[in-house]
Design a protein around this motif. Structure first.
Motif, PDB file in Angstrom:
ATOM      1  N   GLY A 187       0.095  49.864 -22.786  1.00 11.78           N
ATOM      2  CA  GLY A 187       0.621  48.891 -23.733  1.00 11.78           C
ATOM      3  C   GLY A 187       1.228  47.726 -22.977  1.00 11.78           C
ATOM      4  N   GLY A 188       1.114  46.545 -23.577  1.00  8.11           N
ATOM      5  CA  GLY A 188       1.701  45.353 -22.969  1.00  8.11           C
ATOM      6  C   GLY A 188       2.463  44.579 -24.028  1.00  8.11           C
ATOM      7  N   ALA A 189       3.625  44.026 -23.651  1.00 10.02           N
ATOM      8  CA  ALA A 189       4.445  43.308 -24.626  1.00 10.02           C
ATOM      9  C   ALA A 189       5.111  42.107 -23.985  1.00 10.02           C
ATOM     10  CB  ALA A 189       5.505  44.246 -25.197  1.00 10.02           C
ATOM     11  N   ALA A 190       5.353  41.089 -24.814  1.00  9.91           N
ATOM     12  CA  ALA A 190       6.055  39.899 -24.339  1.00  9.91           C
ATOM     13  C   ALA A 190       7.052  39.444 -25.390  1.00  9.91           C
ATOM     14  CB  ALA A 190       5.060  38.785 -24.051  1.00  9.91           C
ATOM     15  N   VAL A 191       8.250  39.077 -24.940  1.00  7.62           N
ATOM     16  CA  VAL A 191       9.254  38.500 -25.839  1.00  7.62           C
ATOM     17  C   VAL A 191       9.172  36.982 -25.680  1.00  7.62           C
ATOM     18  CG1 VAL A 191      11.716  38.318 -26.356  1.00  7.62           C
ATOM     19  CG2 VAL A 191      10.758  40.510 -25.629  1.00  7.62           C
ATOM     20  N   ILE A 192       8.883  36.318 -26.796  1.00  2.94           N
ATOM     21  CA  ILE A 192       8.683  34.870 -26.760  1.00  2.94           C
ATOM     22  C   ILE A 192       9.843  34.184 -27.475  1.00  2.94           C
ATOM     23  CG2 ILE A 192       7.100  32.996 -27.425  1.00  2.94           C
ATOM     24  CD1 ILE A 192       4.863  35.130 -27.366  1.00  2.94           C
ATOM     25  N   GLY A 193      10.478  33.239 -26.795  1.00  2.11           N
ATOM     26  CA  GLY A 193      11.611  32.527 -27.392  1.00  2.11           C
ATOM     27  C   GLY A 193      11.462  31.028 -27.206  1.00  2.11           C
ATOM     28  N   SER A 194      12.412  30.257 -27.780  1.00  2.00           N
ATOM     29  CA  SER A 194      12.255  28.805 -27.737  1.00  2.00           C
ATOM     30  C   SER A 194      12.804  28.193 -26.449  1.00  2.00           C
ATOM     31  CB  SER A 194      12.934  28.173 -28.951  1.00  2.00           C
ATOM     32  OG  SER A 194      14.269  28.638 -29.010  1.00  2.00           O
ATOM     33  N   TYR A 213       8.498  40.239 -20.198  1.00  2.00           N
ATOM     34  CA  TYR A 213       7.208  40.885 -20.481  1.00  2.00           C
ATOM     35  C   TYR A 213       7.156  42.208 -19.745  1.00  2.00           C
ATOM     36  CZ  TYR A 213       6.164  38.809 -15.920  1.00  2.00           C
ATOM     37  OH  TYR A 213       6.211  38.451 -14.599  1.00  2.00           O
ATOM     38  N   ALA A 214       6.344  43.113 -20.257  1.00  2.00           N
ATOM     39  CA  ALA A 214       6.269  44.431 -19.629  1.00  2.00           C
ATOM     40  C   ALA A 214       4.923  45.086 -19.898  1.00  2.00           C
ATOM     41  CB  ALA A 214       7.389  45.321 -20.154  1.00  2.00           C
ATOM     42  N   SER A 215       4.540  45.977 -18.996  1.00  2.00           N
ATOM     43  CA  SER A 215       3.314  46.750 -19.202  1.00  2.00           C
ATOM     44  C   SER A 215       3.547  48.192 -18.759  1.00  2.00           C
ATOM     45  CB  SER A 215       2.156  46.131 -18.414  1.00  2.00           C
ATOM     46  OG  SER A 215       2.533  45.964 -17.064  1.00  2.00           O
ATOM     47  N   VAL A 216       3.039  49.108 -19.566  1.00  2.00           N
ATOM     48  CA  VAL A 216       3.159  50.543 -19.270  1.00  2.00           C
ATOM     49  C   VAL A 216       1.757  51.125 -19.354  1.00  2.00           C
ATOM     50  CG1 VAL A 216       4.178  52.718 -20.031  1.00  2.00           C
ATOM     51  CG2 VAL A 216       5.469  50.596 -20.287  1.00  2.00           C
ATOM     52  N   THR A 238      -2.080  44.516 -20.548  1.00  2.00           N
ATOM     53  CA  THR A 238      -1.368  45.011 -19.364  1.00  2.00           C
ATOM     54  C   THR A 238      -1.641  44.136 -18.137  1.00  2.00           C
ATOM     55  OG1 THR A 238      -3.140  46.558 -18.845  1.00  2.00           O
ATOM     56  CG2 THR A 238      -1.303  47.434 -20.103  1.00  2.00           C
ATOM     57  N   VAL A 239      -2.860  43.603 -18.029  1.00  2.00           N
ATOM     58  CA  VAL A 239      -3.169  42.734 -16.881  1.00  2.00           C
ATOM     59  C   VAL A 239      -2.409  41.409 -17.009  1.00  2.00           C
ATOM     60  CG1 VAL A 239      -4.998  41.482 -15.664  1.00  2.00           C
ATOM     61  CG2 VAL A 239      -5.389  43.820 -16.415  1.00  2.00           C
ATOM     62  N   THR A 240      -2.346  40.865 -18.236  1.00  2.00           N
ATOM     63  CA  THR A 240      -1.623  39.596 -18.438  1.00  2.00           C
ATOM     64  C   THR A 240      -0.120  39.815 -18.276  1.00  2.00           C
ATOM     65  OG1 THR A 240      -3.335  38.948 -20.003  1.00  2.00           O
ATOM     66  CG2 THR A 240      -1.336  37.624 -20.000  1.00  2.00           C
ATOM     67  N   PHE A 241       0.417  40.795 -18.999  1.00  2.00           N
ATOM     68  CA  PHE A 241       1.870  41.035 -18.974  1.00  2.00           C
ATOM     69  C   PHE A 241       2.262  41.944 -17.805  1.00  2.00           C
ATOM     70  CE2 PHE A 241       1.130  40.440 -23.700  1.00  2.00           C
ATOM     71  CZ  PHE A 241       1.310  39.073 -23.593  1.00  2.00           C
ATOM     72  N   GLY A 242       1.485  41.880 -16.761  1.00  2.00           N
ATOM     73  CA  GLY A 242       1.786  42.598 -15.533  1.00  2.00           C
ATOM     74  C   GLY A 242       1.352  41.678 -14.413  1.00  2.00           C
TER      75      GLY A 242
END
Lengths: 152, 339
Positions: free
Chosen positions: B167-174, B19-22, B285-289
């Motif tokens: 921006g905030g992003a998360a890579v979700i996998g199994s 996960y990342a936040s910018v 950003t708060v969650t993914f940071g």
């Protein structure tokens, strides 16, 4: 949701209103009075200067307004005017500087959409309403003025 | 799997692999500065328009999340996301650059968790191997679209909120290491007739409360099950109202830490943000940071994040319509958190 609010909506709106912090009308009015007054004093100083430089009582108004507009636009362009206005409120909104800021800020904001549709089309986005209703009000006052003179 | 009335329970919980936040300068001056992957000093990022800048924030967050997950872009099945711009252009245009099959979603600021819930469901059901959930917002694009030109000198009331740039992003996998997405509750629209677009917290609070209550009911959980229950962007007024409403519904919210991303991200004493932060980027950003960092450090085991969205448009409020709101909840648990 058009129409009347339901009883639960009404109850909620009362709760929401009670949570709203007071707007500080007295504080805002005093700051607006002082700041607005200072801007007008600056205008008066400029007018006196222009008279000293050879303008007459009647013609000194034009360059005075031009200088105030220029100052307002420069401060808007530097990104200072909006921050000052958050503090000063109506003090910076009411004088001619506020009008210049509304036009300048809209023109800057929409520069990215091009000169014609962007700047040209949006420049009066905020100021347009003031011009329209100002002109309409002037029209009616003009009629009253005319009638009064005809009667007298 | 559907649980209760409107919730999903993920039996094999998807993993947040990265996960990342910018964020922008104002967020960088706030108390959570240490938790963001990247802080920019310039809101414009050297771009020609605010809209291009917003897209940059999102693209950087997406790329950083992929990098941190150690994932291969070509192996990611779907990209799920949205933002506040008309026709969610920031997300769609960023998806064009990223080149991953794309599902655009919109729930105003609730998109932050809506996209996580959808992406987790895709992964959990086997419809995707890996999915990205990403959202963004930008203070100046939001001001331009919903309010006044950014440099216009209007005095904002104390109930107004400051849209977060980031921006905030998360890579979700199994599978893999990282926090797990365990539960989600999809909210319904709640409209209590608030019409003031400068008081979004008050408009959204009932939707947040509705989703929290429904979530706890669907899973038969007490608030104390979570170490922290965090709303997206209710800010000061909405947060205080939500507390009152939860007490009214006899939810023991005091048994847990009840917080709000819009209050966490800024220092309201020092920063000119009125009631607090808002926007898709606020919750994302708060969650993914901050929040998932604290979970990774072992400070939090289980959290419930409720992203709140005000579904108004500049036209709808000028036409005198009230503001319909929605809130979506997602529960994150640290590895082994549910045991």
């Amino acid at each position: 949701m058009a129409g009347q609010p339901t009883p639960s909506q009404k109850k909620y709106q009362e709760l929401a209103n009670s949570k709203e912090p007071p707007r500080g009308i007295v504080r805002n009015s005093i700051i607006a009075f002082v700041v607005g007054g200072l801007i007008c004093t600056l205008g008066e100083v400029l007018r006196k200067l222009f008279i000293a430089w050879g303008f007459t009582e009647k013609t000194a108004g034009d360059p005075t307004v031009a200088v105030l507009i220029l100052l307002s636009c420069i401060l808007t362009g530097c990104g200072v005017y909006d921050k000052f206005a958050q503090w000063a409120g109506a003090g910076t909104a009411v004088p001619v500087t506020g009008f210049a800021n509304s036009i300048c800020s809209a023109a800057m904001e929409h520069r990215s959409e091009g000169l014609v549709y962007g700047v040209g089309g949006n420049m009066f986005k905020v100021a347009g309403a003031v011009i329209v209703f100002g002109t309409v009000a002037a029209f009616f006052i003009g009629i009253l003025h005319g009638l009064f003179h005809m009667g007298g | 799997m559907l649980q209760g009335k409107q919730s999903w329970f993920f039996e094999s919980p998807p993993v947040i692999q990265g996960y990342a936040s910018v964020v922008g300068p104002e967020e960088g001056k706030g108390p959570l500065a240490g938790d963001f992957d990247r802080i920019h000093d310039d809101m414009r990022l050297g771009q020609k328009s605010w809209e291009l800048a917003e897209r940059q924030f999102l693209e950087q967050a997406v790329n950083k999340a992929i990098e941190k997950a150690g994932a291969d872009k070509s192996q990611i099945t779907f990209y799920v996301g949205g933002d506040l711009m008309n026709q969610i252009t920031s997300t769609s245009f960023a998806a064009r650059t990223v080149g991953i099959p794309y599902l655009g979603v919109f729930g105003a600021c609730s998109t932050a968790m809506e996209s996580v819930a959808v992406a987790a469901q895709l992964v959990s059901s086997g419809a995707a191997k890996q999915a990205i959930a990403a959202t963004c917002s930008h203070n100046s694009t939001a001001e331009k679209q919903f309010r006044y030109p950014t440099e216009y000198g209007s005095q904002k009331p104390p109930t107004a909120q400051y849209t977060v740039t980031g921006g905030g992003a998360a890579v979700i996998g199994s599978s893999g290491k990282g926090p797990r997405v365990v539960r989600a509750t999809i909210g319904k629209i709640v409209d209590m007739g608030i019409k003031d677009p400068f008081n979004m917290g008050a408009a959204m609070a009932p939707a947040a409360v509705d989703t929290i209550v429904q979530h706890l009911q669907d899973f038969a959980l007490a608030p104390s099950y979570y170490d922290m229950i965090v709303t997206g962007d209710l800010a000061q007024i909405g947060h205080s109202i939500a507390r009152d409403l939860l007490a009214e519904r006899q939810i023991a919210i005091d048994q847990t830490v009840f917080a709000d991303c819009g209050l966490l991200i800024f220092d309201r004493e020092k920063q000119q943000v009125q009631a607090g932060g808002s926007g898709c980027g606020c919750c994302a950003t708060v969650t993914f940071g901050h929040l998932l960092n604290r979970m990774s450090r072992g400070k939090l085991k289980r959290i419930l994040v409720i992203a709140t969205g005000a579904l108004l448009s500049p036209l709808s409020y000028q036409q005198g319509e009230s503001i319909p709101c929605v809130a979506h909840a997602v529960a994150f648990e640290a590895e082994g958190g549910s045991q």
